[in-house]
Scaffold this motif. Sequence first.
Motif, mmCIF file in Angstrom:
data_model
loop_
_atom_site.group_PDB
_atom_site.id
_atom_site.type_symbol
_atom_site.label_atom_id
_atom_site.label_comp_id
_atom_site.label_asym_id
_atom_site.label_seq_id
_atom_site.Cartn_x
_atom_site.Cartn_y
_atom_site.Cartn_z
ATOM 1 N N GLU A 165 25.163 -55.332 50.649
ATOM 2 C CA GLU A 165 25.062 -55.238 52.097
ATOM 3 C C GLU A 165 25.777 -53.979 52.559
ATOM 4 O O GLU A 165 26.865 -53.666 52.091
ATOM 5 N N VAL A 166 25.140 -53.251 53.466
ATOM 6 C CA VAL A 166 25.731 -52.050 54.038
ATOM 7 C C VAL A 166 25.896 -52.310 55.532
ATOM 8 O O VAL A 166 24.925 -52.614 56.229
ATOM 9 N N ASN A 167 27.124 -52.208 56.014
ATOM 10 C CA ASN A 167 27.438 -52.457 57.424
ATOM 11 C C ASN A 167 28.020 -51.211 58.046
ATOM 12 O O ASN A 167 28.805 -50.503 57.418
ATOM 13 N N PHE A 168 27.640 -50.949 59.292
ATOM 14 C CA PHE A 168 28.233 -49.839 60.019
ATOM 15 C C PHE A 168 28.057 -50.064 61.514
ATOM 16 O O PHE A 168 27.269 -50.894 61.959
ATOM 17 N N SER A 169 28.813 -49.301 62.283
ATOM 18 C CA SER A 169 28.761 -49.370 63.736
ATOM 19 C C SER A 169 28.343 -48.006 64.262
ATOM 20 O O SER A 169 28.736 -46.971 63.693
#
Length: 179
Positions: A165-169
């Motif tokens: 999973e790749v998460n960013f804002s």
Amino acid sequence: MELSDSVVKGLQTLADPACFDLKSFSAFTEVAFDSLLSSTGNGVSGHPALKNIDQALLKHCHVAATTFILEAVKQNADKSTISSCLEDVKFDSEKVETFYTSYQINKRNLENLLSSIDRCPPHITDASWRLEYCIKNGHVHKVNQPSYLISFDVENGEREGTSSEVNFSCTLEQLQVLI
């Protein structure tokens, strides 16, 4: 086979009998292939047969030779292709034969090395997002700015079944650039 001017100049220097006689060329070729296949090799500057050659010239020739080797392996070049390329930069027949012999000995290992390099980017299998509105930051200053929390589930191209999973804002402007 297309080669840059820098590679051609390095190969021409390598072909020059005034710089590399057959003995030093054989040692150089052995070291060049070894440096591609081994992480513990001393490189061209550590070989005793190459001590009399200018180190800057030696490094330039090493870069040119390794570039040529990798390009030949990548294109699965045969003897006629390699011979014509080397003869174009003024290699004599003995040096061509020495180089091609080393190429044949090391070709399979170099193919394995090149195929082990992962060039497939991860594939996005799922995406989710959430809008977050920040009123104040950690310093109790007013911010009043929306941001998006994006989450991608990705699967590695060659390693089927392994996902992460790749998460960013990001801000609205950054999201528009991404899309």
